[in-house]
Design an enzyme around this catalytic site. Structure first.
Site, PDB file in Angstrom:
ATOM      1  N   ASP B  11       8.082  50.960 -44.887  1.00 50.94           N
ATOM      2  CA  ASP B  11       8.225  49.560 -44.502  1.00 50.94           C
ATOM      3  C   ASP B  11       8.255  48.732 -45.777  1.00 50.94           C
ATOM      4  OD1 ASP B  11       8.164  50.311 -41.925  1.00 50.94           O
ATOM      5  OD2 ASP B  11       6.157  49.563 -41.474  1.00 50.94           O
ATOM      6  N   ASP B 130      12.038  50.555 -29.475  1.00 47.73           N
ATOM      7  CA  ASP B 130      10.575  50.491 -29.408  1.00 47.73           C
ATOM      8  C   ASP B 130      10.203  50.464 -27.934  1.00 47.73           C
ATOM      9  OD1 ASP B 130      10.443  50.328 -32.169  1.00 47.73           O
ATOM     10  OD2 ASP B 130      10.397  48.135 -32.195  1.00 47.73           O
TER      11      ASP B 130
END
Lengths: 203, 251
Positions: B11, B130
């Site tokens: 990330d 997701d």
């Protein structure tokens, strides 16, 4: 003689990463669509990702078919990568029937989706070497390379230098005189891929 | 035989890796290029970068970063986060990314998948999903997991496949960060529903979790973030374990 590496630009795929790999190995490489640069190069690379028909159409529009054929005929070191390997053959099954360079005898066939659960063939697969070509120098048999394709080449001559198994064996590399071509992406195949590119450049 | 892939995920925020940093190696682990090189050396099969930089002006920095990474690693890498238009995809590919992952924008404008796959080839388009279990159903959440889309995750994966996606990156929000293992039922349902590779994500604690998601759910790849940063669960030991269990990996 100084080595002049030319990567043929015909608007298909990530040419920059092919150049990055050569730069990392300490060689300059030029991305070009200029036929004069192709003529002057000592080592020619035809990379590519994408459609067979579109690729041939673009190469024709850019006037690069004859210069590439001439360069191969003149004995220049030639490396075809992925689609760049497939284009060397006579025909492809893509969209029924598409004509390639016809430099190598054979055709390009789509993986059979009635048998194979996942298409494209995507990821790392090992190759079995059949011929001791210089491009494999120092690379162990059964090494893993990165593949990304839905079609594969079926040569009609005994030119397969290595095979790969994806629900059946197919030609992973071919070698004929000054031509070496691979279905995998050496520029994305880590240390073995870089070794192969280096072998291609060095005699 | 085709190998199962192990994919570390980084990330990135303002050009720094912001999650799962090995505290003993803070400086080098904070630099995405250094970390990418380390993973490349540790036989990562692929790298996934998720740009969580909030502001739009910062988009340029991610392109520069992608460019720098592509000069230093020679394995495939995907970039995602905030991709909403064809231009975003083109910019990332031109900067050296091999694949681009799209999440929220694909749910809001599903036609983006068709046009992106047509323009750049299916193999470059990863659809990130997701999913969260609500009642008996897995539901797609967008906007970094903040918004309930009301769409069934398995149906959405099938639609993405039919529209031309080349891969599915499937994250279980229920498992993400919990280290309770991958969500096998969800992963297995998506794997059965599509004919493209599925990358399982969310919940990995160790090599056993990866073994489970490969064997029970038949995922093509296992993605994880923080677990790779610790010496005792580096990528090579994980691959050695998987190989000892009969799973084909690149070593």
């Amino acid at each position: 003689m100084k080595k002049k590496i030319a990567i043929i630009d015909y608007g298909m795929g990530n040419l920059k990463n092919v150049r990055n790999a050569f730069n990392f190995l300490g060689y300059d490489a030029e991305i070009t669509e200029n036929y004069k640069h192709i003529e002057n190069a000592t080592h020619l690379i035809l990379p590519g990702v994408g459609g067979f028909k579109d690729a041939m159409l673009t190469l024709r529009q850019k006037g690069l078919i004859e210069p590439i054929k001439d360069a191969v005929a003149s004995g220049k070191n030639f490396l075809g990568i992925c689609l760049g390997m497939q284009l060397l053959f006579e025909t492809s099954e893509e969209f029924g029937h598409s004509e390639g360079f016809g430099i190598l005898k054979g055709k390009v066939i789509r993986f059979d989706d009635s048998v194979i659960p996942l298409i494209p063939h995507i990821g790392w697969n090992d190759i079995k070497m059949l011929k001791p070509v210089k491009e494999f120098n120092g690379i162990e048999n059964n090494s893993f390379f990165y593949f990304l394709h839905s079609y594969y080449c079926a040569p009609e001559e005994d030119i397969t230098a290595a095979v790969c198994d994806y629900y059946g064996k197919f030609s992973a590399c071919v070698k004929k005189n000054n031509i070496f071509a691979c279905q995998f992406h050496p520029e994305k195949s880590h240390t073995v891929g870089l070794a192969l590119l280096k072998n291609f450049i060095n005699d | 035989m085709l190998a199962k892939r192990i994919i570390p995920c980084l990330d990135i925020k303002n050009n720094e890796v912001v999650k799962g940093i090995n505290f003993e190696d803070l400086r080098s682990a904070g630099d995405p290029v250094e970390l990418a090189k380390r993973y490349d050396g540790e036989l990562a099969d692929e790298l996934m970068f998720l740009d969580i930089t909030a502001s739009h002006e910062k988009r340029k920095t991610i392109l520069e970063l992608v460019d720098k990474i592509s000069e230093n690693i020679f394995i495939p890498f995907s970039v995602g986060g905030g991709v909403s238009e064809i231009e975003d995809i083109r910019d990332l590919l031109n900067s050296g990314a091999d694949k681009v992952s799209i999440n929220t924008a694909a749910v809001l404008k599903p036609g983006l998948i068709d046009s992106a796959a047509k323009k750049f080839g299916s193999s470059t388009i990863v659809i990130a999903i997701d999913a969260k279990k609500i009642g008996d159903e897995y539901i797609v959440f967008t906007h970094g997991g903040r918004k309930n889309s009301g769409i069934n995750a398995i149906d959405w994966a099938k639609e993405a496949y039919n529209r031309g996606a080349g891969e599915i990156l499937l994250t279980s929000m229920d498992r993400d960060g919990t280290k309770n293992g991958y969500e096998i039922e969800l992963t297995s349902s998506v794997v059965k529903g599509v004919k493209i590779p599925v990358i399982a994500s969310g919940g990995a604690r160790d090599a056993k979790d990866m073994e489970e998601v490969f064997i029970k759910a038949d995922a093509s790849a296992a993605l994880a973030a923080s677990i790779f940063h610790y010496e005792n669960s580096g990528i090579i030991p994980i691959k050695k374990y998987l190989k000892s269990k009969g799973i084909n990996v690149r070593l």
